[in-house]
Design an enzyme around this catalytic site. Structure first.
Site, PDB file in Angstrom:
ATOM      1  N   ARG A   1     -66.930 -85.420  49.576  1.00  0.00           N
ATOM      2  CA  ARG A   1     -67.840 -86.441  50.121  1.00  0.00           C
ATOM      3  C   ARG A   1     -68.615 -87.107  48.987  1.00  0.00           C
ATOM      4  NH1 ARG A   1     -71.725 -89.108  51.847  1.00  0.00           N
ATOM      5  NH2 ARG A   1     -72.894 -88.733  53.760  1.00  0.00           N
TER       6      ARG A   1
ATOM      7  N   TYR B   1     -73.854 -95.467  71.525  1.00  0.00           N
ATOM      8  CA  TYR B   1     -74.195 -95.795  70.129  1.00  0.00           C
ATOM      9  C   TYR B   1     -74.257 -97.307  69.904  1.00  0.00           C
ATOM     10  CZ  TYR B   1     -73.620 -90.909  68.771  1.00  0.00           C
ATOM     11  OH  TYR B   1     -73.768 -89.562  68.642  1.00  0.00           O
TER      12      TYR B   1
ATOM     13  N   ARG C   1     -65.593 -79.933  64.338  1.00  0.00           N
ATOM     14  CA  ARG C   1     -66.205 -80.172  63.024  1.00  0.00           C
ATOM     15  C   ARG C   1     -65.790 -79.129  61.984  1.00  0.00           C
ATOM     16  NH1 ARG C   1     -71.168 -83.470  63.446  1.00  0.00           N
ATOM     17  NH2 ARG C   1     -70.412 -85.125  64.788  1.00  0.00           N
TER      18      ARG C   1
ATOM     19  N   ARG D   1     -69.795 -80.384  56.674  1.00  0.00           N
ATOM     20  CA  ARG D   1     -70.810 -80.104  55.651  1.00  0.00           C
ATOM     21  C   ARG D   1     -71.100 -78.633  55.380  1.00  0.00           C
ATOM     22  NH1 ARG D   1     -75.111 -84.189  58.134  1.00  0.00           N
ATOM     23  NH2 ARG D   1     -73.908 -83.554  59.956  1.00  0.00           N
TER      24      ARG D   1
ATOM     25  N   ASP E   1     -64.124 -90.383  62.364  1.00  0.00           N
ATOM     26  CA  ASP E   1     -65.327 -90.322  63.194  1.00  0.00           C
ATOM     27  C   ASP E   1     -65.086 -91.116  64.462  1.00  0.00           C
ATOM     28  OD1 ASP E   1     -68.204 -89.277  62.936  1.00  0.00           O
ATOM     29  OD2 ASP E   1     -68.418 -91.236  63.873  1.00  0.00           O
TER      30      ASP E   1
HETATM   31  O1  1CP Z   1     -63.956 -82.038  63.786  1.00  0.00           O
HETATM   32  C1  1CP Z   1     -63.603 -82.419  62.663  1.00  0.00           C
HETATM   33  O2  1CP Z   1     -63.538 -81.660  61.691  1.00  0.00           O
HETATM   34  C2  1CP Z   1     -63.148 -83.848  62.511  1.00  0.00           C
HETATM   35  C3  1CP Z   1     -64.156 -84.767  62.075  1.00  0.00           C
HETATM   36  C4  1CP Z   1     -65.195 -85.365  63.002  1.00  0.00           C
HETATM   37  C5  1CP Z   1     -65.208 -85.556  64.390  1.00  0.00           C
HETATM   38  C6  1CP Z   1     -64.196 -85.083  65.413  1.00  0.00           C
HETATM   39  C7  1CP Z   1     -66.368 -85.943  62.498  1.00  0.00           C
HETATM   40  C8  1CP Z   1     -66.747 -85.949  61.090  1.00  0.00           C
HETATM   41  N1  1CP Z   1     -67.025 -86.557  63.531  1.00  0.00           N
HETATM   42  C9  1CP Z   1     -66.360 -86.320  64.703  1.00  0.00           C
HETATM   43  C10 1CP Z   1     -66.690 -86.805  66.050  1.00  0.00           C
HETATM   44  C11 1CP Z   1     -68.046 -87.331  66.326  1.00  0.00           C
HETATM   45  N2  1CP Z   1     -68.813 -88.172  65.560  1.00  0.00           N
HETATM   46  C12 1CP Z   1     -68.726 -87.141  67.552  1.00  0.00           C
HETATM   47  C13 1CP Z   1     -68.164 -86.398  68.721  1.00  0.00           C
HETATM   48  C14 1CP Z   1     -68.182 -84.932  68.508  1.00  0.00           C
HETATM   49  C15 1CP Z   1     -69.504 -84.269  68.685  1.00  0.00           C
HETATM   50  O3  1CP Z   1     -70.072 -84.372  69.779  1.00  0.00           O
HETATM   51  O4  1CP Z   1     -69.928 -83.600  67.740  1.00  0.00           O
HETATM   52  C16 1CP Z   1     -69.953 -87.830  67.467  1.00  0.00           C
HETATM   53  C17 1CP Z   1     -71.026 -87.903  68.536  1.00  0.00           C
HETATM   54  C18 1CP Z   1     -69.993 -88.480  66.218  1.00  0.00           C
HETATM   55  C19 1CP Z   1     -71.050 -89.372  65.703  1.00  0.00           C
HETATM   56  C20 1CP Z   1     -71.553 -88.874  64.405  1.00  0.00           C
HETATM   57  N3  1CP Z   1     -70.919 -89.077  63.221  1.00  0.00           N
HETATM   58  C21 1CP Z   1     -72.638 -88.024  64.181  1.00  0.00           C
HETATM   59  C22 1CP Z   1     -73.573 -87.467  65.252  1.00  0.00           C
HETATM   60  C23 1CP Z   1     -74.770 -88.325  65.397  1.00  0.00           C
HETATM   61  C24 1CP Z   1     -75.612 -87.905  66.604  1.00  0.00           C
HETATM   62  O5  1CP Z   1     -75.925 -88.785  67.404  1.00  0.00           O
HETATM   63  O6  1CP Z   1     -75.956 -86.718  66.722  1.00  0.00           O
HETATM   64  C25 1CP Z   1     -72.680 -87.742  62.800  1.00  0.00           C
HETATM   65  C26 1CP Z   1     -73.692 -86.907  62.063  1.00  0.00           C
HETATM   66  C27 1CP Z   1     -71.578 -88.406  62.218  1.00  0.00           C
HETATM   67  C28 1CP Z   1     -71.129 -88.347  60.807  1.00  0.00           C
HETATM   68  C29 1CP Z   1     -70.102 -87.311  60.565  1.00  0.00           C
HETATM   69  N4  1CP Z   1     -68.876 -87.300  61.200  1.00  0.00           N
HETATM   70  C30 1CP Z   1     -68.143 -86.251  60.729  1.00  0.00           C
HETATM   71  C31 1CP Z   1     -68.917 -85.552  59.755  1.00  0.00           C
HETATM   72  C32 1CP Z   1     -68.470 -84.358  58.963  1.00  0.00           C
HETATM   73  C33 1CP Z   1     -70.158 -86.222  59.662  1.00  0.00           C
HETATM   74  C34 1CP Z   1     -71.285 -85.881  58.730  1.00  0.00           C
HETATM   75  C35 1CP Z   1     -71.446 -86.991  57.768  1.00  0.00           C
HETATM   76  C36 1CP Z   1     -71.635 -86.612  56.326  1.00  0.00           C
HETATM   77  O7  1CP Z   1     -70.760 -86.008  55.687  1.00  0.00           O
HETATM   78  O8  1CP Z   1     -72.667 -87.010  55.813  1.00  0.00           O
END
Ligand code: 1CP
Length: 358
Positions: A41, A154, A28, A32, A78
């Protein structure tokens, strides 16, 4: 067709070749905690537009590299793009995380899914190619996907959950139906990751964020088995020269390191409850380890961050031809972290890791 790679520390460490210091990147890393991410964003309007517009995805992928000396970029996207492309329609509610308009609630909805998703997902390889050009050989680009099991959680729950009631009910009541879903997802993930390699991804990571909620036998049957299919599916479609290192990250996977190595992956991503030195002693030659500082350390002081980086480096020990180390957090950075502390983290890895390389 792309410029030559100037910084190949990450790839060399993953192939267990000598490097001058331990490479570092952060799960990540575009996200954010960075004000410039929040600005892009806001400009995009919503998260899916950000993912689906290659120019914007490229912009946010590059943002952390302008601030910090990371040794890799990771595609901004994502894991939930695949279920979205399968017709479940992903959306985000502020403060509640991801949701699907059409979660899988019936056997028919599972049987009707198609693994043929690349038409809908063309924006992902397009973003990969654009980012490779923009990187201009500065650092390698990591592509990624969720694991079949993590995507299934999911798709069946319909949203984020901490209890996994629906997917576990399906697992115990109708395992054959869950296998249908996981096989479709394994095929889709394989196509998706091969498309990312073709477009220019130089390393792959599979995020099995929810593998650790399973019992030992369920993990082997419903998570590990399908990650193995993805790894072998990818590698059997590539020549030796086309192969890229594959990292498997199971959060909570400390109990299964030997089994994860056995999938044929090149590196194992570790979360923070496990000691990386003990993890290294458990696997055999031929696999690298990635991790594994507790992300909460970034909320503390510069001195504490530096001390924890030193602990992880010392615990892993010296790089060898048997196992390389890629420094990372044990899970993603959270939005509340001060960007200054990330600089402290990266500098600590740069300053203290050369001692572990000859
Ligand atoms: O790492 C990076 O910088 C690349 C971007 C990236 C990656 C690799 C994002 C951006 N998401 C992910 C993978 C991801 N997405 C995972 C696997 C990694 C992990 O375990 O953290 C998972 C479970 C998700 C699902 C997801 N998408 C969540 C988690 C929900 C939960 O169940 O806890 C969330 C919050 C998102 C949205 C998201 N994806 C990425 C960002 C920066 C965000 C935040 C959204 C926003 O800007 O509002």
């Amino acid at each position: 067709m792309f410029p030559v790679l100037k910084n190949d520390r990450l790839i060399k460490s993953l192939w267990r070749e000598p490097v001058d210091r331990t490479p570092v990147w952060m799960m990540r890393q575009a996200g954010r905690y960075l004000p410039e991410y929040r600005a892009t964003r806001a400009k995009a309007g919503d998260f899916m537009t950000l993912c689906q517009t290659p120019e914007l995805a490229c912009e946010v992928t590059m943002q952390p590299l302008a601030r910090y000396d990371f040794d890799a970029a990771i595609l901004f996207s994502d894991i939930l793009t695949i279920p979205d492309a399968m017709g479940l329609e992903l959306y985000f509610v502020e403060g509640e995380g991801p949701k699907f308009k059409h979660p899988l609630t019936t056997a028919a909805s599972i049987h009707n899914l198609s693994s043929d998703v690349m038409n809908e997902l063309a924006y992902v390889p397009n973003a990969v190619a654009l980012i490779r050009h923009e990187l201009n050989g500065k650092v390698p680009l990591i592509g990624f996907s969720g694991s079949p099991w993590t995507l299934a959680t999911y798709m069946v729950e319909g949203q984020s959950t901490r209890e996994f009631k629906k997917i576990k009910a399906l697992l115990y009541e109708d395992p054959a139906l869950l296998h249908v879903l996981l096989q479709t997802l394994a095929d889709a993930v394989t196509h998706y990751l091969l498309a990312q390699i073709k477009a220019g991804a130089q390393v792959l990571q599979i995020f099995d964020t929810w593998g650790g909620i399973l019992s030992d036998s369920a993990y082997r049957e419903f998570s590990l088995r399908y990650m193995r299919l993805v790894v072998t599916g990818i590698n059997s479609n590539l020549t030796e020269a086309e192969r890229v290192p594959i990292i498997l990250f199971t959060k909570g996977g400390g109990g299964w390191l030997e089994d994860i190595q056995d999938t044929g992956c090149d590196a194992i991503g570790l979360d923070w409850p496990i000691d990386i030195g003990r993890a290294r002693a458990r696997v055999t030659d031929g696999v690298s380890l990635q991790g594994n500082m507790d992300p909460a350390v970034l909320r503390s002081t510069p001195d504490a961050i530096e001390a924890e980086v030193k602990k992880v480096l010392a615990s892993f020990g010296r790089h060898s031809a048997a196992s390389g180390h890629v420094f990372n957090l044990g899970h993603g950075i959270t939005p509340d972290i001060d960007p200054e502390n990330v600089a402290v983290f990266v500098e600590a890895v740069k300053n203290h890791s050369p001692a572990y390389h000859s």
